[in-house]
Design an enzyme around this catalytic site. Structure first.
Site, short mmCIF file in Angstrom:
data_model
loop_
_atom_site.label_atom_id
_atom_site.label_comp_id
_atom_site.label_asym_id
_atom_site.label_seq_id
_atom_site.Cartn_x
_atom_site.Cartn_y
_atom_site.Cartn_z
N GLY A 61 -36.00 57.06 63.29
CA GLY A 61 -35.36 57.46 64.53
C GLY A 61 -34.48 58.69 64.34
O GLY A 61 -33.89 58.87 63.28
N THR A 108 -29.22 57.35 59.62
CA THR A 108 -29.53 56.36 60.66
C THR A 108 -28.28 56.11 61.48
O THR A 108 -27.18 55.93 60.93
CB THR A 108 -30.06 55.02 60.14
OG1 THR A 108 -30.13 54.12 61.26
CG2 THR A 108 -29.22 54.35 59.07
N ASP A 155 -27.71 53.53 62.89
CA ASP A 155 -27.34 52.12 62.73
C ASP A 155 -26.19 51.91 61.75
O ASP A 155 -25.56 50.86 61.74
CB ASP A 155 -28.55 51.30 62.26
CG ASP A 155 -29.63 51.22 63.32
OD1 ASP A 155 -29.44 51.82 64.40
OD2 ASP A 155 -30.66 50.56 63.07
N ARG A 179 -28.39 58.47 70.59
CA ARG A 179 -29.13 58.96 69.43
C ARG A 179 -29.45 60.44 69.60
O ARG A 179 -29.59 61.18 68.64
CB ARG A 179 -30.41 58.13 69.31
CG ARG A 179 -30.88 57.87 67.95
CD ARG A 179 -31.96 56.84 67.94
NE ARG A 179 -33.21 57.31 68.51
CZ ARG A 179 -34.39 56.69 68.38
NH1 ARG A 179 -34.43 55.54 67.70
NH2 ARG A 179 -35.48 57.14 68.91
P1 FBP Z 1 -33.69 54.45 62.06
O1 FBP Z 1 -33.23 53.30 61.25
O2 FBP Z 1 -35.05 54.90 61.75
O3 FBP Z 1 -32.71 55.58 62.00
O4 FBP Z 1 -33.74 54.04 63.61
C1 FBP Z 1 -32.74 53.26 64.14
C2 FBP Z 1 -33.01 52.94 65.58
O5 FBP Z 1 -32.41 53.89 66.42
C3 FBP Z 1 -32.51 51.53 65.89
O6 FBP Z 1 -31.16 51.55 66.28
C4 FBP Z 1 -33.46 51.07 66.94
O7 FBP Z 1 -33.62 49.68 66.89
C5 FBP Z 1 -34.73 51.73 66.58
O8 FBP Z 1 -34.38 52.90 65.89
C6 FBP Z 1 -35.58 52.08 67.76
O9 FBP Z 1 -36.83 52.47 67.31
P2 FBP Z 1 -37.84 53.38 68.12
O10 FBP Z 1 -37.26 54.77 68.11
O11 FBP Z 1 -39.08 53.32 67.34
O12 FBP Z 1 -37.94 52.83 69.49
#
Ligand code: FBP
Length: 699
Positions: free
Chosen positions: A106, A226, A228, A569
């Site tokens: 992400g 991330t 997160d 994000r």
């Molecule tokens: P990363 O760990 O790859 O940085 O992504 C985190 C995140 O933003 C989470 O908070 C969320 O659950 C997920 O990605 C969402 O995934 P997607 O972008 O595939 O919908």
């Protein structure tokens, strides 16, 4: 051009005011692009070198030794400035290099500055060096899709959010074929080094690629990214090496700004409960930071729920057998806890508020976690043993449920152990279809459950609503009426409030907010109470001021549901993230120029002021351990969850009651405001970091 010359619509569109007003480039963008992040002291030297730092120790997994023998003995490296090195050092440091960089997973605010830092450092060492950006994530490496990063691209994206420059993707280089193709790409571009900017899974991938390309002399460096916030690195003694991944601060600040605005709105029109789900796949770091930033009325922290022990059940179990369900919170219990807060606020006239729910909260609820693990295994096993994918084979929910039913039937008929038995099937059939669908949703390429696809808040709030209805029927959920309002309303209608007060309310003697007696749950029961209290006779109507007060005491539970994730994000980075990521880029180059591989670039002391920041290289292999992925054990970097013993969590816990504000008087909301790029009022680091460092820092 003057007003007179505006003869046509075309003229209007060409007017300088219209042109300026519709330009993509505004002042904020100009300011962001112009900002050059400060650099850590060590990077002000012409060259940097690495020093092995033996103070840090790791407990190394046996499997990491087996699978990553070439990088498992790496150590922490600190970076030192060098001004006048010998010629052979200069030659190696400044050699003409090709470096590839990729974003994985992400987006996280600040990624562009990693590229900017790397680009500037590489060009400073040798202006002939080239930086390649792989497009659309790891697929770009596998398929050899890359662009050359130029100075003008760097200037365009510096200090801007997103991963727009080269995009990102979630592919994983997890098979021999993909590894071979990736190696082929790196060789064909003549890469000296590959930089993987990603989360725990992507840095795991970086370690395997580092091992794979060791013989070819291609270095691989990871960068912890991330929103997160779940890549935090400590050594075996708990010494912090990386307190936070980049992007966390910006996302948390963006979520907090939006949620704080809801606190303001909600306490103004006093009619909604705003339910805010915030991203964070598993860990609740973002929710914790949002709690500290906003002082929202309730914030759930998944890790805290998992820790819950039902003392009553434990005491009961002492007489008989062990009660495993006494550990951890159930969904039903959690809905009771939330309802309790809602009821208590309503009692002091506050039938509104804001609740923050971490996206990954379900992972910490026993019964749901069990479903997730079982379904992960079933899907992974199915994919392993069939030529087709589980979700392609069973595209609609009913097909999937039928497959599960079949598994349960087999287990019943042949009596052997099965991961899905009749009890699982019955329990699963009890939950709403949209939630079943969510739990069966496609796993990501790393086998992770995709919490962002599940309407967690809907599941939870459905239970809360049901429970509040029960409480309302029992007369236990009511809105408190302010005493002065009650008196004024009755006196205005020509009635003596003291005649009616003791009959209507259970706390008329002393309370500021009056609670209607439990049996009064309808106009009928209201009348019966008044007749019994001899303030009216059976033939009388209920006095209209009393009716008005009764109506006001009846709660309407109205919710607005929000999801804060992709928006935060994509926010432009805070200054903290701009400075952090630019220096990460410089650190990456230092690691490459000094020959490292299998290391992760990081900055120590992020919890302190910028002048104390120390760039380091952290060995990735020692951070890895075995975990279940796609139904098999695999070496991965462990995610860092919220520690319930951390200062930040303890502070939030201590302030829970205050922020719930279930007492007369104003709420205790905090206004963090939007992410500000200029001006002095922007905070310089996440509050959780500051708090977690209390006790280790000078005040
Ligand atoms: P990363 O760990 O790859 O940085 O992504 C985190 C995140 O933003 C989470 O908070 C969320 O659950 C997920 O990605 C969402 O995934 P997607 O972008 O595939 O919908």
């Amino acid at each position: 051009m003057t007003g007179k010359e505006l003869n046509s619509f075309e003229d209007l569109l060409k007017h300088p005011v219209v042109q300026k007003a519709t330009d993509n480039i505004n002042l904020e963008l100009v300011e962001r692009r112009e900002y050059i992040p400060p650099i850590c002291d060590v990077f002000s030297h012409t060259y940097t070198s690495l020093k092995k730092d033996d103070r840090y120790r790791f407990e190394i997994d046996k499997e990491a030794k087996n699978e990553l023998p070439g990088i498992v003995d790496n150590t922490v490296q600190t970076i030192e400035g060098v001004d006048d090195p010998d010629e052979s050092f200069k030659e190696k440091y400044c050699k003409n290099r090709n470096v590839g960089i990729v974003f994985s997973g992400g987006p996280a605010p600040g990624g562009h500055n990693v590229i900017a830092g790397l680009y500037h450092a590489a060009k400073k060492a040798n202006s002939e060096s080239r930086i390649y950006g792989f497009l659309l994530g790891p697929d770009g490496i596998i398929e050899n899709e890359a662009i050359e990063v130029t100075g003008s691209l760097v200037d365009t994206y510096r200090n801007l959010g997103g991963f727009t420059m080269i995009k990102t993707g979630r592919a994983k280089i997890d098979s021999r074929t993909k590894m071979a193709l990736s190696k082929e790409t790196c060789k064909s571009l003549g890469l000296d080094a590959l930089v993987i900017v990603g989360g725990d899974d992507s840095n795991t991938n970086a370690a395997f690629l580092a091992q794979e390309m060791l013989e070819d002399g291609i270095q691989v460096i990871g960068v912890p990214k991330t929103i997160d916030g779940d890549i935090q690195v400590k050594d075996a003694e708990g010494n912090v090496l990386c307190a936070m991944s980049f992007g966390f601060h910006t996302a948390a600040r963006a979520f907090a700004n939006a949620i704080s605005n809801l606190c303001t709105d909600s306490s103004s029109d006093v009619k909604y409960w705003h339910i805010c789900k915030v991203m964070g796949r598993s860990a609740s770091h973002l929710a914790l930071e949002v709690a500290l930033q906003t002082h929202a009325n309730m914030t759930l922290i998944g890790e805290d729920l998992a820790n819950y022990i039902d003392k009553k059940r434990i005491d009961k179990a002492e007489e008989g057998s062990f009660d495993y369900t006494a550990y951890g919170m159930t969904l039903r219990h959690l809905s009771r806890v939330i309802s309790d807060g809602i009821v208590r606020r309503a009692a002091v006239g506050k039938n509104y508020g804001v609740i923050v729910i971490p996206e990954g909260v379900l992972e910490f609820i026993n019964e749901i976690q069990t479903f997730i693990i079982k379904l992960n295994t079933i899907i992974a096993e199915y994919n392993d043993t069939h030529d087709t994918d589980f979700h392609m084979e069973f595209p609609v929910l009913e097909d999937k449920l039928e497959y599960l039913r079949r598994l349960a039937r087999f287990s019943r008929e042949d009596g052997s152990f099965s991961i899905w038995n009749t009890r699982d099937d019955d329990l699963f059939n009890d939950i709403p279809a949209f939630f079943q669908e969510g739990l069966l949703t496609e796993r990501d390429s790393h086998g992770n459950f995709q919490f962002s696809q599940v309407e967690t808040e809907k599941v939870l709030m459905g239970l809360v609503k049901d429970y509040l209805n029960i409480l309302q029927e029992k007369g236990m959920y009511k809105i408190g009426i302010e005493r002065s309002y009650f008196r004024k309303t009755l006196e205005k209608g020509g009635f003596d409030p003291d005649d009616f007060g003791p009959i209507l309310f259970e706390n008329y003697d002393d309370a500021e907010f009056l609670l209607m007696k439990a049996p009064i749950i309808s106009i009928k029961t209201l009348k019966q109470t008044l007749v019994r209290g001899a303030v009216i006779s059976e033939a009388d109507d209920i006095p209209s001021p009393v009716q008005k007060i009764y109506q006001k005491s009846v709660p309407k539970f109205k919710t607005q549901i929000h999801f804060y994730g992709y928006d935060g994000r994509g926010n432009d980075p805070t200054r903290f993230d701009c400075n952090y990521t630019y220096n990460l880029g410089l650190t990456v180059f230092s690691l490459i120029a000094n020959g490292s591989t299998g290391q992760m670039a990081a900055i120590k002391n992020l919890e302190q002021g910028f002048s104390k920041w120390e760039p380091v290289g952290i060995p990735i292999a020692p951070l890895m351990h075995l975990e279940e992925r796609k139904g098999k054990l695999a070496l991965v970097i462990e995610k860092s969850l919220v520690e319930v013993n951390s200062v930040s969590f303890k502070v939030v816990k201590a302030f829970r009651e205050k922020w719930l504000a279930a007492e007369p008087g104003p709420d205790n909301y905090r206004r963090p405001g939007p992410v500000r790029f200029t001006g002095k009022s922007e905070e310089d680091r996440p509050i959780t970091l500051v708090l977690n460092a209390v006790g280790t820092l000078d005040p």
